[in-house]
Design a protein around this motif. Sequence first.
Motif, PDB file in Angstrom:
ATOM      1  N   LYS A   1      38.775  41.727  42.173  1.00 20.82           N
ATOM      2  CA  LYS A   1      37.690  40.749  42.261  1.00 20.82           C
ATOM      3  C   LYS A   1      37.802  39.935  43.563  1.00 20.82           C
ATOM      4  O   LYS A   1      36.801  39.704  44.252  1.00 20.82           O
ATOM      5  CB  LYS A   1      37.789  39.826  41.036  1.00 20.82           C
TER       6      LYS A   1
ATOM      7  N   ILE B   1      36.643  41.936  46.552  1.00 20.68           N
ATOM      8  CA  ILE B   1      35.181  42.019  46.650  1.00 20.68           C
ATOM      9  C   ILE B   1      34.621  40.708  47.196  1.00 20.68           C
ATOM     10  O   ILE B   1      33.723  40.699  48.040  1.00 20.68           O
ATOM     11  CB  ILE B   1      34.579  42.364  45.273  1.00 20.68           C
TER      12      ILE B   1
ATOM     13  N   GLY C   1      34.742  46.583  51.254  1.00 21.76           N
ATOM     14  CA  GLY C   1      33.600  46.321  50.374  1.00 21.76           C
ATOM     15  C   GLY C   1      33.159  47.551  49.604  1.00 21.76           C
ATOM     16  O   GLY C   1      33.005  47.508  48.381  1.00 21.76           O
TER      17      GLY C   1
ATOM     18  N   GLY D   1      34.244  47.818  45.783  1.00 21.97           N
ATOM     19  CA  GLY D   1      33.040  47.851  44.955  1.00 21.97           C
ATOM     20  C   GLY D   1      32.974  49.125  44.124  1.00 21.97           C
ATOM     21  O   GLY D   1      32.652  49.088  42.941  1.00 21.97           O
TER      22      GLY D   1
ATOM     23  N   TYR E   1      35.496  48.671  41.244  1.00 19.99           N
ATOM     24  CA  TYR E   1      35.055  47.652  40.270  1.00 19.99           C
ATOM     25  C   TYR E   1      33.803  48.115  39.519  1.00 19.99           C
ATOM     26  O   TYR E   1      33.736  48.036  38.289  1.00 19.99           O
ATOM     27  CB  TYR E   1      34.779  46.332  40.990  1.00 19.99           C
TER      28      TYR E   1
ATOM     29  N   ASN F   1      27.507  48.099  46.458  1.00 18.43           N
ATOM     30  CA  ASN F   1      27.484  46.633  46.524  1.00 18.43           C
ATOM     31  C   ASN F   1      27.670  46.071  45.114  1.00 18.43           C
ATOM     32  O   ASN F   1      27.227  46.669  44.142  1.00 18.43           O
ATOM     33  CB  ASN F   1      26.155  46.138  47.101  1.00 18.43           C
ATOM     34  N   CYS F   2      28.312  44.914  45.051  1.00 21.13           N
ATOM     35  CA  CYS F   2      28.695  44.371  43.749  1.00 21.13           C
ATOM     36  C   CYS F   2      28.120  42.961  43.578  1.00 21.13           C
ATOM     37  O   CYS F   2      28.203  42.143  44.503  1.00 21.13           O
ATOM     38  CB  CYS F   2      30.215  44.325  43.646  1.00 21.13           C
TER      39      CYS F   2
ATOM     40  N   ALA G   1      29.955  39.766  44.734  1.00 22.76           N
ATOM     41  CA  ALA G   1      29.917  39.329  46.129  1.00 22.76           C
ATOM     42  C   ALA G   1      28.786  38.341  46.376  1.00 22.76           C
ATOM     43  O   ALA G   1      28.748  37.676  47.405  1.00 22.76           O
ATOM     44  CB  ALA G   1      29.776  40.543  47.059  1.00 22.76           C
TER      45      ALA G   1
END
Length: 207
Positions: A60, A63, A78, A82, A85, A155-156, A159
């Motif tokens: 976490k 990210i 990233g 990502g 995760y 992408n998460c 972020a």
Amino acid sequence: MEQDRYPFVNTPLPYGYDALEPYIDETTMRLHHNRHLQAYIDNLNTVLEERPRLQSLTLKQLIQAGPHLPAPLRDRVGRNAGGVYNHRFYFESLAPGPTAPEPGRLTRELSRRWGSLDSFQAELRQAALSVFGSGYAWLVVGRRQLRIVTTPNQNCPLAHGLTPILALDVWEHAYYLKHYNDRSAYIADWLSLVNWARAERLLRRAM
Ligand code: MN3
């Protein structure tokens, strides 16, 4: 969470590879977990191997730190953090089906926000269909409110300061073997596999 720091390892799924049949097939689950997720884990470990400063960060934290790193490293951390995760979150968002939500905090919040569970599912379906190319649709909490968002590639939402509740992976590798190019049929099957109990727990923690 265990295995939350470098060196990352691929933890087992919380159910068997064939447990999501007939909605998601065993071969897809094996490839998705053993090949796709494993590749992100291997790549993330490679990136971190020569960067001891980043090795103490949790997934976490990686990210959240990603956008603040210098340019070439920003993308490599990233994308791969990502990828790890998001995939773990996606697999944990699912349970052997067919599933249905117990009345509780989550069903109340969904009804308050979207009018009904059906309307929520319809909007999530539309969001997932709207992802151009590869990405995810998410149910998230932001500013103490439920929202549906999409993210491109790996992408998460973390972020962007959002707390994930459910993840729907719409990369073609998530469904192509069984559903071919029919993302809509895959989304309908995904909706039969939602781990509502986990989503309820995450919502209570987030709000
Ligand atoms: Mn995937």
